[in-house]
Motif scaffolding. Structure first.
Motif, PDB file in Angstrom:
ATOM      1  N   GLU A  78      10.378  42.168 -12.597  1.00  0.00           N
ATOM      2  CA  GLU A  78      11.196  40.960 -12.621  1.00  0.00           C
ATOM      3  C   GLU A  78      12.645  41.282 -12.242  1.00  0.00           C
ATOM      4  OE1 GLU A  78      10.292  38.620 -16.128  1.00  0.00           O
ATOM      5  OE2 GLU A  78      12.192  37.553 -15.797  1.00  0.00           O
ATOM      6  N   LYS A  79      13.137  42.396 -12.801  1.00  0.00           N
ATOM      7  CA  LYS A  79      14.527  42.793 -12.559  1.00  0.00           C
ATOM      8  C   LYS A  79      14.739  43.142 -11.079  1.00  0.00           C
ATOM      9  CE  LYS A  79      17.836  46.120 -14.415  1.00  0.00           C
ATOM     10  NZ  LYS A  79      17.645  47.498 -13.973  1.00  0.00           N
ATOM     11  N   ASP A  80      13.796  43.869 -10.505  1.00  0.00           N
ATOM     12  CA  ASP A  80      13.921  44.287  -9.106  1.00  0.00           C
ATOM     13  C   ASP A  80      13.777  43.100  -8.137  1.00  0.00           C
ATOM     14  OD1 ASP A  80      14.368  46.810  -9.974  1.00  0.00           O
ATOM     15  OD2 ASP A  80      12.658  47.742  -8.968  1.00  0.00           O
ATOM     16  N   ARG A  81      12.886  42.179  -8.464  1.00  0.00           N
ATOM     17  CA  ARG A  81      12.726  40.994  -7.610  1.00  0.00           C
ATOM     18  C   ARG A  81      14.018  40.175  -7.582  1.00  0.00           C
ATOM     19  NH1 ARG A  81       7.115  37.833  -7.710  1.00  0.00           N
ATOM     20  NH2 ARG A  81       5.953  39.391  -6.581  1.00  0.00           N
ATOM     21  N   LYS A  82      14.629  40.074  -8.727  1.00  0.00           N
ATOM     22  CA  LYS A  82      15.898  39.345  -8.862  1.00  0.00           C
ATOM     23  C   LYS A  82      16.971  40.023  -8.002  1.00  0.00           C
ATOM     24  CE  LYS A  82      17.836  37.051 -12.897  1.00  0.00           C
ATOM     25  NZ  LYS A  82      17.123  35.817 -12.670  1.00  0.00           N
ATOM     26  N   GLU A  83      17.038  41.346  -8.119  1.00  0.00           N
ATOM     27  CA  GLU A  83      18.031  42.122  -7.376  1.00  0.00           C
ATOM     28  C   GLU A  83      17.758  42.048  -5.869  1.00  0.00           C
ATOM     29  OE1 GLU A  83      20.817  43.248  -8.019  1.00  0.00           O
ATOM     30  OE2 GLU A  83      21.232  44.769  -6.495  1.00  0.00           O
ATOM     31  N   ASN A  84      16.481  42.053  -5.505  1.00  0.00           N
ATOM     32  CA  ASN A  84      16.082  41.913  -4.097  1.00  0.00           C
ATOM     33  C   ASN A  84      16.683  40.627  -3.511  1.00  0.00           C
ATOM     34  OD1 ASN A  84      14.415  42.540  -1.751  1.00  0.00           O
ATOM     35  ND2 ASN A  84      13.000  40.958  -2.425  1.00  0.00           N
ATOM     36  N   ILE A  85      16.498  39.531  -4.233  1.00  0.00           N
ATOM     37  CA  ILE A  85      16.989  38.234  -3.755  1.00  0.00           C
ATOM     38  C   ILE A  85      18.525  38.197  -3.771  1.00  0.00           C
ATOM     39  CG2 ILE A  85      17.032  35.737  -4.262  1.00  0.00           C
ATOM     40  CD1 ILE A  85      14.371  36.884  -3.033  1.00  0.00           C
ATOM     41  N   ARG A  86      19.109  38.767  -4.807  1.00  0.00           N
ATOM     42  CA  ARG A  86      20.577  38.765  -4.886  1.00  0.00           C
ATOM     43  C   ARG A  86      21.179  39.489  -3.674  1.00  0.00           C
ATOM     44  NH1 ARG A  86      25.000  41.521  -5.922  1.00  0.00           N
ATOM     45  NH2 ARG A  86      23.862  43.480  -6.051  1.00  0.00           N
ATOM     46  N   ARG A  87      20.639  40.651  -3.339  1.00  0.00           N
ATOM     47  CA  ARG A  87      21.174  41.400  -2.190  1.00  0.00           C
ATOM     48  C   ARG A  87      20.968  40.648  -0.879  1.00  0.00           C
ATOM     49  NH1 ARG A  87      19.108  47.610  -3.230  1.00  0.00           N
ATOM     50  NH2 ARG A  87      19.801  47.732  -5.389  1.00  0.00           N
ATOM     51  N   ILE A  88      19.789  40.042  -0.735  1.00  0.00           N
ATOM     52  CA  ILE A  88      19.530  39.283   0.501  1.00  0.00           C
ATOM     53  C   ILE A  88      20.532  38.134   0.608  1.00  0.00           C
ATOM     54  CG2 ILE A  88      17.849  37.799   1.681  1.00  0.00           C
ATOM     55  CD1 ILE A  88      15.698  39.667   0.167  1.00  0.00           C
ATOM     56  N   GLY A  89      20.817  37.510  -0.523  1.00  0.00           N
ATOM     57  CA  GLY A  89      21.804  36.427  -0.547  1.00  0.00           C
ATOM     58  C   GLY A  89      23.174  36.916  -0.091  1.00  0.00           C
ATOM     59  N   GLU A  90      23.569  38.076  -0.575  1.00  0.00           N
ATOM     60  CA  GLU A  90      24.883  38.624  -0.206  1.00  0.00           C
ATOM     61  C   GLU A  90      24.925  38.971   1.284  1.00  0.00           C
ATOM     62  OE1 GLU A  90      27.646  38.753  -1.897  1.00  0.00           O
ATOM     63  OE2 GLU A  90      26.913  38.237  -3.893  1.00  0.00           O
ATOM     64  N   VAL A  91      23.836  39.515   1.790  1.00  0.00           N
ATOM     65  CA  VAL A  91      23.783  39.845   3.223  1.00  0.00           C
ATOM     66  C   VAL A  91      23.858  38.546   4.039  1.00  0.00           C
ATOM     67  CG1 VAL A  91      22.382  40.825   5.091  1.00  0.00           C
ATOM     68  CG2 VAL A  91      22.546  42.026   2.897  1.00  0.00           C
ATOM     69  N   ALA A  92      23.102  37.543   3.588  1.00  0.00           N
ATOM     70  CA  ALA A  92      23.108  36.258   4.297  1.00  0.00           C
ATOM     71  C   ALA A  92      24.526  35.682   4.344  1.00  0.00           C
ATOM     72  CB  ALA A  92      22.151  35.284   3.611  1.00  0.00           C
ATOM     73  N   LYS A  93      25.244  35.834   3.248  1.00  0.00           N
ATOM     74  CA  LYS A  93      26.621  35.314   3.205  1.00  0.00           C
ATOM     75  C   LYS A  93      27.496  36.022   4.243  1.00  0.00           C
ATOM     76  CE  LYS A  93      30.557  34.921   0.101  1.00  0.00           C
ATOM     77  NZ  LYS A  93      31.043  33.566   0.322  1.00  0.00           N
ATOM     78  N   LEU A  94      27.319  37.321   4.396  1.00  0.00           N
ATOM     79  CA  LEU A  94      28.107  38.046   5.401  1.00  0.00           C
ATOM     80  C   LEU A  94      27.818  37.522   6.803  1.00  0.00           C
ATOM     81  CD1 LEU A  94      27.826  41.732   4.054  1.00  0.00           C
ATOM     82  CD2 LEU A  94      29.763  40.165   3.831  1.00  0.00           C
ATOM     83  N   PHE A  95      26.542  37.217   7.055  1.00  0.00           N
ATOM     84  CA  PHE A  95      26.189  36.665   8.369  1.00  0.00           C
ATOM     85  C   PHE A  95      26.860  35.302   8.571  1.00  0.00           C
ATOM     86  CE2 PHE A  95      22.845  39.838   8.622  1.00  0.00           C
ATOM     87  CZ  PHE A  95      22.719  40.049   9.987  1.00  0.00           C
ATOM     88  N   VAL A  96      26.861  34.492   7.518  1.00  0.00           N
ATOM     89  CA  VAL A  96      27.488  33.167   7.628  1.00  0.00           C
ATOM     90  C   VAL A  96      28.994  33.325   7.874  1.00  0.00           C
ATOM     91  CG1 VAL A  96      28.003  30.995   6.402  1.00  0.00           C
ATOM     92  CG2 VAL A  96      25.700  31.978   6.315  1.00  0.00           C
ATOM     93  N   ASP A  97      29.604  34.279   7.175  1.00  0.00           N
ATOM     94  CA  ASP A  97      31.035  34.555   7.395  1.00  0.00           C
ATOM     95  C   ASP A  97      31.283  35.024   8.826  1.00  0.00           C
ATOM     96  OD1 ASP A  97      31.797  33.852   4.875  1.00  0.00           O
ATOM     97  OD2 ASP A  97      31.765  35.891   4.063  1.00  0.00           O
ATOM     98  N   SER A  98      30.293  35.702   9.409  1.00  0.00           N
ATOM     99  CA  SER A  98      30.459  36.204  10.781  1.00  0.00           C
ATOM    100  C   SER A  98      30.180  35.121  11.822  1.00  0.00           C
ATOM    101  CB  SER A  98      29.566  37.431  11.012  1.00  0.00           C
ATOM    102  OG  SER A  98      28.248  37.017  11.267  1.00  0.00           O
ATOM    103  N   GLY A  99      29.861  33.910  11.358  1.00  0.00           N
ATOM    104  CA  GLY A  99      29.710  32.773  12.271  1.00  0.00           C
ATOM    105  C   GLY A  99      28.294  32.579  12.792  1.00  0.00           C
ATOM    106  N   LYS A 100      27.331  33.250  12.182  1.00  0.00           N
ATOM    107  CA  LYS A 100      25.943  33.155  12.674  1.00  0.00           C
ATOM    108  C   LYS A 100      25.088  32.221  11.813  1.00  0.00           C
ATOM    109  CE  LYS A 100      25.039  37.498  15.037  1.00  0.00           C
ATOM    110  NZ  LYS A 100      26.389  37.999  15.277  1.00  0.00           N
ATOM    111  N   ILE A 101      23.955  31.833  12.397  1.00  0.00           N
ATOM    112  CA  ILE A 101      22.930  31.145  11.615  1.00  0.00           C
ATOM    113  C   ILE A 101      21.932  32.212  11.199  1.00  0.00           C
ATOM    114  CG2 ILE A 101      21.047  29.455  11.649  1.00  0.00           C
ATOM    115  CD1 ILE A 101      22.758  27.725  13.444  1.00  0.00           C
ATOM    116  N   ILE A 102      21.819  32.412   9.909  1.00  0.00           N
ATOM    117  CA  ILE A 102      20.932  33.457   9.399  1.00  0.00           C
ATOM    118  C   ILE A 102      19.725  32.784   8.747  1.00  0.00           C
ATOM    119  CG2 ILE A 102      22.357  33.623   7.286  1.00  0.00           C
ATOM    120  CD1 ILE A 102      20.444  36.579   8.757  1.00  0.00           C
ATOM    121  N   THR A 103      18.553  33.255   9.116  1.00  0.00           N
ATOM    122  CA  THR A 103      17.330  32.723   8.531  1.00  0.00           C
ATOM    123  C   THR A 103      16.715  33.792   7.649  1.00  0.00           C
ATOM    124  OG1 THR A 103      16.984  31.421  10.520  1.00  0.00           O
ATOM    125  CG2 THR A 103      15.091  31.696   9.098  1.00  0.00           C
ATOM    126  N   THR A 104      16.377  33.431   6.407  1.00  0.00           N
ATOM    127  CA  THR A 104      15.747  34.403   5.518  1.00  0.00           C
ATOM    128  C   THR A 104      14.349  33.908   5.177  1.00  0.00           C
ATOM    129  OG1 THR A 104      16.584  33.385   3.490  1.00  0.00           O
ATOM    130  CG2 THR A 104      17.989  35.044   4.517  1.00  0.00           C
TER     131      THR A 104
END
Ligand code: ADP
Length: 199
Positions: A78-104
């Motif tokens: 449960e803890k790792d799944r949560k962390e998996n999603i949290r990191r993907i969210g943070e990466v997605a945010k960086l893509f959005v900041d870089s002006g891209k459309i990011i699909t997860t």
């Protein structure tokens, strides 16, 4: 909570708005959620192809690829799944900041994890796409033979079998892949992006 001390957030000299202006389109995260085999990966890649064809800066983050690299230290507790999603969210945010459309394209079965990710984005940047398909059909498709393994007890905590999937209550987009074609789903998503003036 941030563990490191004495760190500050550096504002980049080029803003997100400037990057969007240069690209000639907006940026957002298309966050696909749904059961394994519902069609997240198939539709995400079809959307990516269409956006690319339209000359839009985009990228796809897909399940297994992320677990090979960025999240290879994480398992399926449960803890790792949560962390998996949290990191993907943070990466997605960086893509959005870089002006891209990011699909997860991740099952991301828990409402609380998805809602937590939503909070790191600005209004309108997090577009939740519920890829809805009855479990029986996903299990019948079983593109990676994962349901078969889960039924045999070879995979534990498999979403839909012995771990719950919590559907979104107010997703921005819903796709019924038992009724809609992949092309229909792509049209729906592209139309949404147009309506929202993202593209
Ligand atoms: P997920 O990424 O959600 O685990 P995949 O995209 O890997 O799912 O697998 C979905 C499977 O269902 C693929 O084999 C795909 O060809 C099939 N499929 C059948 N109809 C559809 C549809 N309308 N939309 C998406 N996938 C579909």
């Amino acid at each position: 909570m941030t563990k490191a001390t004495n760190i500050t957030w550096h504002e980049t000299t080029i803003t997100k708005e400037e990057r969007r202006a240069q690209n000639g389109h907006g940026s957002c995260a298309l966050w696909f959620t749904g059961l394994s085999g519902s069609g997240k990966s198939t539709i995400a890649n079809a959307v990516s192809k269409e956006l690319y064809r339209l000359g839009i800066n985009e990228y796809v983050l897909d399940g297994d690829n992320v677990r090979h690299g960025l999240n290879k230290d994480l398992g399926f507790s449960e803890k790792d799944r949560k962390e998996n999603i949290r990191r993907i969210g943070e990466v997605a945010k960086l893509f959005v900041d870089s002006g891209k459309i990011i699909t997860t394209a991740f099952i991301s079965p828990f409402i609380s994890d998805r809602e937590q990710v939503r909070t790191i984005f600005e209004e309108g940047e997090f577009v939740e796409v519920f890829v809805d398909c009855p479990l029986e059909i996903c299990e019948h498709r079983d593109p990676k033979q994962l349901y078969a393994k889960a039924r045999l007890g070879e995979i534990k905590n498999f979403t839909g079998i012995d771990s719950p999937y919590e559907p979104p209550s107010r997703p921005e987009i819903v796709i019924h892949t038992d009724k809609q074609t992949v092309e229909g789903a792509v049209d729906l998503i592209i139309n949404y992006l147009r309506e929202q003036n993202i593209i």
